[in-house]
Design an enzyme around this catalytic site. Sequence first.
Site, PDB file in Angstrom:
ATOM      1  N   TYR A   1     -93.145  50.132 -13.757  1.00 28.34           N
ATOM      2  CA  TYR A   1     -93.123  51.433 -14.190  1.00 28.34           C
ATOM      3  C   TYR A   1     -91.662  52.074 -14.250  1.00 28.34           C
ATOM      4  O   TYR A   1     -90.752  51.647 -13.464  1.00 28.34           O
ATOM      5  CB  TYR A   1     -93.830  52.457 -13.081  1.00 28.34           C
ATOM      6  CG  TYR A   1     -93.620  53.883 -13.195  1.00 28.34           C
ATOM      7  CD1 TYR A   1     -94.435  54.778 -13.732  1.00 28.34           C
ATOM      8  CD2 TYR A   1     -92.431  54.444 -12.666  1.00 28.34           C
ATOM      9  CE1 TYR A   1     -94.429  56.047 -13.642  1.00 28.34           C
ATOM     10  CE2 TYR A   1     -92.244  55.764 -12.923  1.00 28.34           C
ATOM     11  CZ  TYR A   1     -93.077  56.593 -13.059  1.00 28.34           C
ATOM     12  OH  TYR A   1     -92.966  57.785 -13.596  1.00 28.34           O
TER      13      TYR A   1
ATOM     14  N   GLU B   1     -91.622  59.016 -19.188  1.00 28.71           N
ATOM     15  CA  GLU B   1     -92.183  57.889 -18.585  1.00 28.71           C
ATOM     16  C   GLU B   1     -92.654  57.050 -19.524  1.00 28.71           C
ATOM     17  O   GLU B   1     -92.988  57.223 -20.352  1.00 28.71           O
ATOM     18  CB  GLU B   1     -93.630  58.527 -17.918  1.00 28.71           C
ATOM     19  CG  GLU B   1     -93.750  58.284 -16.397  1.00 28.71           C
ATOM     20  CD  GLU B   1     -94.997  58.755 -16.014  1.00 28.71           C
ATOM     21  OE1 GLU B   1     -94.997  59.442 -14.808  1.00 28.71           O
ATOM     22  OE2 GLU B   1     -96.201  58.750 -16.436  1.00 28.71           O
TER      23      GLU B   1
END
Length: 380
Positions: free
Chosen positions: A101, A189
């Site tokens: 991530y 993101e």
Amino acid sequence: MKLHEFQAKRIFAQHGVPIPKGEVATSAVYAREIAQRLGLPVVIKSQVLVGGRGKAGGVKLARTADEAQALADQILGMSIKGYTVKRVLVDQGVDIQDEIYLGMVVDRARRRVVMMASAEGGIDIEEVAATMPEAIKTVTIDPFLGLKSYQAIGIASSIGIPQNQFRNFTQIAFGLYKAFMATDAELAEINPLVVTAEGTLLAVDGKMVLDDNGLYRHPDLEEMRDLDEEAPSEIEARINGLSYVKLDGEIGCMVNGAGLAMATMDIVKHYGGSPANFLDIGGGAKSEKVAAALRIILSDPNVKAVLLNIFGGITRCDEVARGILAALDEVKPDVPMVARLVGTNEKEGRALLATADMITATTLAEAAQKAVAAAHNELA
Ligand code: GDP
Ligand code: MN
């Protein structure tokens, strides 16, 4: 404003973040064509503005052209968390070895952009934050210095990225930061950022939220707005230049000025009510704007009473009153309305409202109490 995955990834790519090759389709036949062009396998990905599409069955791997068409056919029109899928992204399939991530967000408390990374990629970052917060590493970026290489390398090593990937990771972190800054984003993101079997890094999923207040600087981005995925009341508010946030309470609030709107919500709470919205009609609001505001408030079925709290400075109370009367003519509300008008032209404003069926109040405390009582049917 939220961007779709394909839009976010295009922006990432423009700033040097590697992404899989892909194209958007609105029909299954076209999805098949894309799959043949890209080469198989491909991933068919629903484009809706919510996370967790994978779990909901909105992300599927296709190994043949027939399968690509069948899966696109199945995903198009599917409903994911209340959103109907109108487009799919057909991306080249990636041989995934590991999922990471990487995200950036405006951290209001630190008053900085914060970069976050975690070895626990592919799953909701909120879930990771709740169950294993220590797995998320963060770095604060100084707005004058920008992101520094040592920060990128530091975070890469803290989440266990192999050293031979540091250079790739740093390039992606810089690209994401540039994309973030260039678009006035609130959030950017990559989840997952994947380590492929060939040992390279690739942004497989992308998410961006842009700051609405910065959009006037980016007409090209404003064009990406997907009106299908916005509540009609929010669209109407934006067209009319109103700041509107829907909440879950029962008292509709129409106020001029953000600070006064916050104070009004507080006092409604204080007297046992719950605000149905935040709504700032702004300074110098003309009657059309007031009418739009009232229409928006009354379109919410939870609203049991409306509280109008207007402080006339630049805004003139008579102008607001005219707007209210115009709106009442049009929407014919069946809920009680409490009005408090003070300041510039308040006398004229009150006189105009006297012809309407409204409860009036002089102080804010009185207005809030009356609105709460009216919402709870406690007024005789
Ligand atoms: P989300 O569920 O809305 O976050 O959608 P994602 O784009 O993140 O996809 C969910 C998951 O599907 C990813 O975490 C991957 O595990 C998987 N996935 C996505 N693209 C590919 C791909 O090209 N190949 C493989 N094998 N899996 C993929
Ligand atoms: Mn994802």
